[in-house]
Design a protein around this motif. Structure first.
Motif, PDB file in Angstrom:
ATOM      1  N   LYS A 263     -10.309  23.559  13.040  1.00  0.00           N
ATOM      2  CA  LYS A 263     -11.428  24.324  12.499  1.00  0.00           C
ATOM      3  C   LYS A 263     -11.266  24.539  10.997  1.00  0.00           C
ATOM      4  O   LYS A 263     -12.236  24.430  10.232  1.00  0.00           O
ATOM      5  CB  LYS A 263     -11.550  25.675  13.208  1.00  0.00           C
ATOM      6  N   GLN A 264     -10.054  24.823  10.563  1.00  0.00           N
ATOM      7  CA  GLN A 264      -9.814  24.990   9.130  1.00  0.00           C
ATOM      8  C   GLN A 264     -10.079  23.687   8.384  1.00  0.00           C
ATOM      9  O   GLN A 264     -10.642  23.683   7.282  1.00  0.00           O
ATOM     10  CB  GLN A 264      -8.373  25.448   8.888  1.00  0.00           C
ATOM     11  N   THR A 265      -9.694  22.586   9.001  1.00  0.00           N
ATOM     12  CA  THR A 265      -9.968  21.279   8.385  1.00  0.00           C
ATOM     13  C   THR A 265     -11.467  21.045   8.279  1.00  0.00           C
ATOM     14  O   THR A 265     -11.960  20.523   7.263  1.00  0.00           O
ATOM     15  CB  THR A 265      -9.314  20.157   9.202  1.00  0.00           C
ATOM     16  N   LEU A 266     -12.213  21.434   9.327  1.00  0.00           N
ATOM     17  CA  LEU A 266     -13.676  21.291   9.288  1.00  0.00           C
ATOM     18  C   LEU A 266     -14.268  22.135   8.167  1.00  0.00           C
ATOM     19  O   LEU A 266     -15.158  21.681   7.427  1.00  0.00           O
ATOM     20  CB  LEU A 266     -14.269  21.695  10.643  1.00  0.00           C
ATOM     21  N   VAL A 267     -13.782  23.344   8.013  1.00  0.00           N
ATOM     22  CA  VAL A 267     -14.274  24.216   6.935  1.00  0.00           C
ATOM     23  C   VAL A 267     -13.957  23.602   5.571  1.00  0.00           C
ATOM     24  O   VAL A 267     -14.788  23.632   4.648  1.00  0.00           O
ATOM     25  CB  VAL A 267     -13.650  25.621   7.069  1.00  0.00           C
TER      26      VAL A 267
ATOM     27  N   LEU B 255     -13.924  20.465  18.652  1.00  0.00           N
ATOM     28  CA  LEU B 255     -13.944  21.937  18.708  1.00  0.00           C
ATOM     29  C   LEU B 255     -14.954  22.438  19.736  1.00  0.00           C
ATOM     30  O   LEU B 255     -14.716  23.446  20.422  1.00  0.00           O
ATOM     31  CB  LEU B 255     -14.287  22.485  17.319  1.00  0.00           C
ATOM     32  N   LEU B 256     -16.079  21.721  19.854  1.00  0.00           N
ATOM     33  CA  LEU B 256     -17.093  22.123  20.835  1.00  0.00           C
ATOM     34  C   LEU B 256     -16.555  21.961  22.252  1.00  0.00           C
ATOM     35  O   LEU B 256     -16.786  22.824  23.130  1.00  0.00           O
ATOM     36  CB  LEU B 256     -18.349  21.269  20.640  1.00  0.00           C
TER      37      LEU B 256
ATOM     38  N   ALA C 170     -21.049  29.559  17.005  1.00  0.00           N
ATOM     39  CA  ALA C 170     -20.613  29.743  15.621  1.00  0.00           C
ATOM     40  C   ALA C 170     -20.349  28.386  14.952  1.00  0.00           C
ATOM     41  O   ALA C 170     -20.678  28.193  13.773  1.00  0.00           O
ATOM     42  CB  ALA C 170     -19.353  30.607  15.581  1.00  0.00           C
ATOM     43  N   LEU C 171     -19.781  27.448  15.714  1.00  0.00           N
ATOM     44  CA  LEU C 171     -19.547  26.106  15.170  1.00  0.00           C
ATOM     45  C   LEU C 171     -20.860  25.415  14.824  1.00  0.00           C
ATOM     46  O   LEU C 171     -21.007  24.796  13.759  1.00  0.00           O
ATOM     47  CB  LEU C 171     -18.766  25.261  16.175  1.00  0.00           C
ATOM     48  N   THR C 172     -21.831  25.541  15.735  1.00  0.00           N
ATOM     49  CA  THR C 172     -23.138  24.914  15.495  1.00  0.00           C
ATOM     50  C   THR C 172     -23.817  25.548  14.284  1.00  0.00           C
ATOM     51  O   THR C 172     -24.407  24.844  13.444  1.00  0.00           O
ATOM     52  CB  THR C 172     -24.023  25.061  16.743  1.00  0.00           C
TER      53      THR C 172
END
Length: 690
Positions: free
Chosen positions: A500-504, A533-534, A548-550
Motif C-alpha cells: 500500500k505504501q508503494t502504491l501511495v 491489495l483489493l 478506501a483503495l478504490t
C-alpha cells in the motif's frame, strides 16, 4: 658596357636585402600590408634587371614573403632563371623558393627537366644533392617519368651523400610513376647491403614504407632484413625492420619461429624504450600467428609482460600509455599472464591523465574473474565518487556494468550484491546512463528468480526516493531507473513488504514530472498493486479498506488523464473507467477481486533474442505469400461494400450541405491561397512561394 656594370653595382648597394626586409616589416606593424605591397613592387623592378645577383636577392625576399602567406606564383619563371645559375649560392636560393612555391599545376615546371638532368650530372656533389632535395618537393608524374632513369643511375654514385638522397627520393618517384618500381628494385635491393649506414638506413625506410601497402611483395627480402636485424646497432632502423617483420609474419608463419630468439635477445639487452615497445608488439603478433598456446613460448610472454610493467611504472606518461596499449594486446590472447598485475592497473586509475585511466579501464574488463570481481568493482565505485568530469564518471559507470554483465553474468556469484551496486549507481548525479541501469535491473529480476524478493524490496526504496522525481534528475536521464522500479514492483508485488505504501508512492503528485513513457508504466503497475491489495481486503472481509483503495485510485489517477503523452492518456483513461466500474460493483456488495486478478495472472519468462529463429516454420506456410492480395487501383471500385460506404458518405455530406443553404463566398485572395481554379503547376508554384 663598363659604365652599365658600374651603375648596376652602385644600385645594388642601395637594394634592400632580406635583413632589411625583415627589419622593415617589424618597424611597420601598423601599416604592414602597405609596406609589403611597396616591397613587392620594388622586387618586381629588381626582377626586370639583367643581373643574376639582383634577381637572386629578389627571389630570396619572395621566399620569405611566401612563408608569411603571400602568393608569389607570378615569379615562377624568375625562380627557374635563378635555379639555372652556375653559381651554387644562387642555385640553392632558386631551388629553395621553388620547393615552397611550385605546385603540380605550375606551368614552368616543364622547363626544369633538362636543367635538373644537368645538375644530376654535375661534377659538384652539392649541385646534384641540391637538385634532389628541391625535386622531392615539386615532383610531378611527368618529371618522375622523365627523370626516373637518371635517379636510378645516381644509386651507383661513388659518393654516399648522393646515394642516400637518391634512395630517399625514389619513394616519391614510385608514388608518382609506379612503373619505375620494377626497373629500380634490383639496385634498391643492393643498397640494403650498402657499406654506408646512412644509405642502408634510407633503403630500409623506403622499402618498409612500400611494404606497408602490400607486404607480400617484399617477403623475399626477409633473409636480408633478418641479417640486418641481427647485426645492426641503429635503433631507428631496427624499429623499422621489426615493424616490417610484424606485417610479414602472418603471411609466412615459419618466419615467426625464427624471430622469437633474436627479438627476445633484443628485449633483454636494449635500453631504448621505443625499440623495446616495438619488439614486444612484434613478439605478440608472432605468437598469435604461430599458435601462441604452445608452452615453449610462455617464457617469452612472461618476459614481455615484465618489461611492459617497467613501462607502465615509468613517470613518462607516453611510455605508460604505450605500456597499457601493449598489455591490452597480450590480454586478448594470454589473460592469465596479465591478471597477476591487477594492482598495477588499478593504480593507473589514480593517474591525472584521463586517457591513461580509460586504457586502464579497458584492461580491467579482461582481467575480471569470480574471485576478484567484487574487489575490482569496489575500487571502481570508490574511484567514481572522487572522479572529476561527468564524461569520465559515465565511462566508469558503463565499465562497471559491462564488467559485471559480461558473458551473461559469468563472474557474478552474488546477485544481491549486484542489485545493491545498481541501486547505488542511481545516486550518481549527472549521469546519462539511466536506461542502462534500468535494463540491467529488469534483466536480472526477470532471469534470476531467487533474487526477486530482494530486488523488489530495493525497488520499493527507489520509488520512495523523492530526489529521483526532481527536474534535475529528469534532465540527465537517471529517472529512467524508475521505469524499471515501477515495473518490477508491480509485476512481482507478492514480494513487497508494504504494497500500500508503494502504491501511495507511485501515485504522488511529483510523479507527473517524469516523462510520459515512465508515467504510463506507473499507471499500469498501479493497477497490479491495486489488484493485490483489493484481493487481500476481500479475503479479510474488510470492505472499508477496499472502498478506501478504490477512492484513492479515483482521486489520484485523473491527473494522468490530462497528459500530452498519448499512450499515458490512453492508459489513464482506461484505468479510471476500470476503477469506476469496480466502484459500482463494490456499491452492490459484490466480490470482484478474483475477476480483477485474472487480468494480471501469469508469469513472464525471459526469451533469448535469437529464440524466434529456432521455431520451425509449419509445413505449407509461405511467409512471403500475401495473406490477402492487395487490391489494384482499378479494382478498388469492385470491392464489395466499398461503393456502398462511399455512397453513404456522399449522402451524409449532401444532407450536411442541404442544411447549409447559403454557399460560402471566397475572395480571389482566399481562392488563390487554397488553389481554387489553378492547375497542378500553378498550385505547386503557389505552395512554394508561400
Amino acid at each position: 658596357m663598363a659604365l652599365r656594370k658600374v651603375k648596376g653595382a652602385v644600385e645594388r648597394v642601395f637594394d634592400k636585402n632580406l635583413n632589411d626586409l625583415v627589419r622593415g616589416i617589424r618597424a611597420h606593424k601598423d601599416d604592414e600590408a602597405k609596406f609589403i605591397a611597396q616591397c613587392i613592387d620594388e622586387i618586381k623592378e629588381e626582377l626586370r634587371q639583367e643581373s643574376i645577383d639582383v634577381k637572386s636577392n629578389a627571389i630570396l625576399k619572395l621566399c620569405y614573403l611566401q612563408m608569411l602567406g603571400y602568393d608569389i606564383s607570378w615569379a615562377a619563371f624568375n625562380m627557374v632563371e635563378v635555379m639555372s645559375s652556375s653559381k651554387f649560392t644562387y642555385k640553392r636560393v632558386g631551388y629553395l623558393t621553388a620547393s615552397q612555391a611550385f605546385r603540380e599545376d605550375t606551368d614552368v615546371i616543364m622547363l626544369t627537366t633538362n636543367m635538373i638532368k644537368k645538375d644530376f650530372g654535375s661534377h659538384q656533389m652539392y649541385d646534384a644533392a641540391n637538385a634532389l632535395c628541391g625535386l622531392s618537393c615539386f615532383l610531378t608524374s611527368d618529371l618522375a617519368h622523365d627523370l626516373a632513369n637518371d635517379i636510378i643511375t645516381l644509386l651507383s654514385s661513388s659518393k654516399p651523400y648522393i646515394r642516400k638522397k637518391a634512395v630517399l627520393i625514389l619513394y616519391k618517384v614510385f608514388l608518382k610513376y609506379p612503373d619505375s618500381l620494377r626497373p629500380a628494385f634490383p639496385k634498391l635491393k643492393e643498397r640494403l647491403e650498402d657499406p654506408d649506414p646512412g644509405v642502408q638506413s634510407a633503403a630500409v625506410n623506403v622499402i618498409c614504407e612500400l611494404a606497408r601497402k602490400n607486404p607480400k611483395n617484399y617477403l623475399s627480402l626477409a633473409p636480408t632484413f633478418f641479417k640486418i636485424m641481427t647485426s645492426s646497432t641503429n635503433n631507428w632502423m631496427l624499429i623499422k625492420i621489426i615493424k616490417l617483420f610484424g606485417s610479414l609474419t602472418p603471411l609466412e608463419p615459419r618466419l615467426g619461429k625464427k624471430l622469437i630468439e633474436p627479438l627476445t635477445n633484443l628485449i633483454h639487452s636494449t635500453s631504448a624504450m621505443s625499440l623495446l615497445y616495438e619488439c614486444i608488439n612484434t613478439v605478440v603478433a608472432v605468437l598469435i600467428s604461430i599458435s601462441s598456446g604452445m608452452p615453449t613460448h610462455t617464457s617469452s610472454i612472461q618476459l614481455c609482460v615484465q618489461k611492459l610493467r617497467i613501462l607502465i611504472e615509468d613517470s613518462d606518461q607516453n611510455l605508460k600509455y604505450l605500456g597499457l596499449l601493449a598489455m591490452a594486446k597480450i590480454l586478448k590472447t594470454h589473460p592469465k599472464a596479465v591478471q597477476p598485475h591487477k594492482d598495477l592497473i588499478l593504480q593507473c586509475l589514480d593517474d591525472k591523465d584521463e586517457s591513461i585511466r580509460l586504457r586502464a579501464l579497458d584492461l580491467l574488463y579482461g582481467m575480471v574473474n569470480k574471485k576478484n570481481l567484487m574487489e575490482i568493482v569496489k575500487k571502481l565505485m570508490s574511484h567514481m565518487e572522487k572522479a572529476e568530469g561527468t564524461q569520465y564518471r559515465d565511462e566508469l559507470l558503463t565499465k562497471i556494468i559491462e564488467i559485471c554483465s559480461q558473458s551473461n553474468y559469468q563472474h557474478v556469484s552474488n546477485f544481491e550484491w549486484y542489485i545493491s551496486i545498481l541501486v547505488e549507481l542511481t545516486n550518481l548525479e549527472g549521469t546519462r546512463h539511466g536506461k542502462l541501469i534500468a535494463s540491467q535491473m529488469l534483466d536480472v529480476a526477470i532471469r534470476v528468480k531467487s533474487i526477486r524478493p530482494f530486488t523488489v524490496v530495493q525497488m520499493g526504496v527507489l520509488l520512495q526516493n523523492s530526489s529521483l522525481l526532481t527536474s534535475s534528475f529528469f534532465r540527465t536521464g537517471i529517472s529512467d531507473v524508475l521505469y524499471a522500479a515501477a515495473w518490477i514492483a508491480g509485476e512481482f508485488n507478492q514480494h513487497l513488504q508494504d504494497p500500500k505504501q508503494t502504491l501511495v508512492d507511485m501515485l504522488q503528485d511529483k510523479v507527473t514530472n517524469l516523462p510520459g513513457r515512465i508515467q504510463a508504466v506507473y499507471v499500469q503497475n498501479c493497477l497490479k498493486l491495486y489488484s493485490r491489495l483489493l484481493k487481500e481486503a476481500e479475503e479479510n472481509e474488510d470492505d472499508d479498506e477496499a472502498n478506501a483503495l478504490t477512492a484513492l485510485m479515483l482521486d489520484k489517477l485523473p491527473k494522468f488523464v490530462i497528459s500530452e503523452d498519448l499512450e499515458l492518456q490512453e492508459r489513464a483513461i482506461f484505468a479510471v473507467e476500470f476503477i469506476k466500474r469496480i466502484a459500482k460493483l463494490q456499491a452492490e456488495k459484490r466480490a470482484i477481486a478474483e475477476d480483477v486478478g485474472v487480468l494480471f495472472e501469469g508469469e513472464l519468462n525471459p526469451v533469448a533474442p535469437k529464440a524466434q529463429r529456432k521455431v520451425p516454420i509449419p509445413e505449407g506456410l509461405d511467409l512471403d505469400e500475401w495473406i490477402n492480395e492487395p487490391p489494384s487501383s482499378s479494382e478498388e471500385d469492385d470491392v464489395p461494400g466499398a461503393s456502398d460506404n462511399f455512397v453513404k458518405t456522399r449522402t451524409t455530406m449532401r444532407s450536411f450541405d442541404d442544411e447549409e443553404k447559403q454557399p460560402v463566398q471566397l475572395t480571389p485572395e482566399e481562392q488563390q491561397k487554397i488553389g481554387v481554379g489553378m492547375n497542378r503547376k500553378q498550385l505547386v508554384q503557389t505552395s512554394r512561394n508561400s
